[in-house]
Scaffold this active site. Sequence first.
Site: not given
Length: 313
Positions: A12, A34, A53, A142
């Site tokens: 995002q 990515d 990765d 998180y």
Amino acid sequence: MKKVLITGALGQIGSELTERLRHNLGADNVIATDIREIKDAPTVSGGRFELLDVLDGERMLSLAKENGVDTIIHLASLLSAVAEAKPQVAWHLNMGGLINSLETARKLGLQHFSPSSIAAFGPSTPMDNTPQVTIQRPTTMYGVTKVAMELLGDYYFTKFGVDTRGVRFPGLISYKTLPGGGTTDYAVDIYIEALKSGHYDSFIKAGTKMDMMYMPDAIDAIVDLLNAPAENLKDRNAFNITAMSFEPEEIAASIRKEIPGFTIGYYDDPRQKIADSWPNSIDASEAKKQWGFHPKYDLDAMTKDMLKNLKKG
Ligand code: SER
């Protein structure tokens, strides 16, 4: 910041940051990376793109070295709701990727940026006008990885002299690339459903306030912090930043100004517990003072822009 490597560039934040930096620095000076490739995404088709990765530290180092980058922007990470569903995977990915990016920065003398989050706070944190330096006992995996990120960023600065910088982002709202697996995602979904059906069933309950920001302001914040003269920065990582704080009824009221018949409903969801552990509103005064953070969009300005652009798409 002249030549940049970005991890998680299809995410995002990454997709919009890649576009902005290609524009600012020239397409050849941005190495977007990515773990997956989406051939027709502008991030892949619009300039340099490499598969990476972030758990492969050797490849990260050699990509940064071969391309002569001076800055690494590390965005690859699992968001809060996914991380709660797979805590071990989240620890492995969020911390493994971070240490590889910090080591790349240390070995090559790069500037380093990585975003923390309002998730770095927890239920024992003061909930209103939350100071930048305060109690941080998050209750999500998180959040645990974000606190560790903030501390490691400061450690690499004081121990090794790495030019680490970071912000605590609030919920980020955007129309170009959707977020995936976050708790604040309701504030993106609501616009999409408002246009589609005029109604949205929210997994976050009425009365739950959280900090939010429109993506153009988030991208400005990254660029401005990375370009700030080092001597102006008293702090390095974990600047509180926010543009607005609202609860579902308030974003619904803002949408109603554009789509008068819009309605909202609610359902029970595990993400509510995560939202309840985060602040209602945080204090961004240090970011304003130290590097001139100045968001441009308030709730109504964001609503107008989101709906206009989603309609086009
Ligand atoms: N937007 C993020 C999430 O909800 C917070 O950093 O997970």
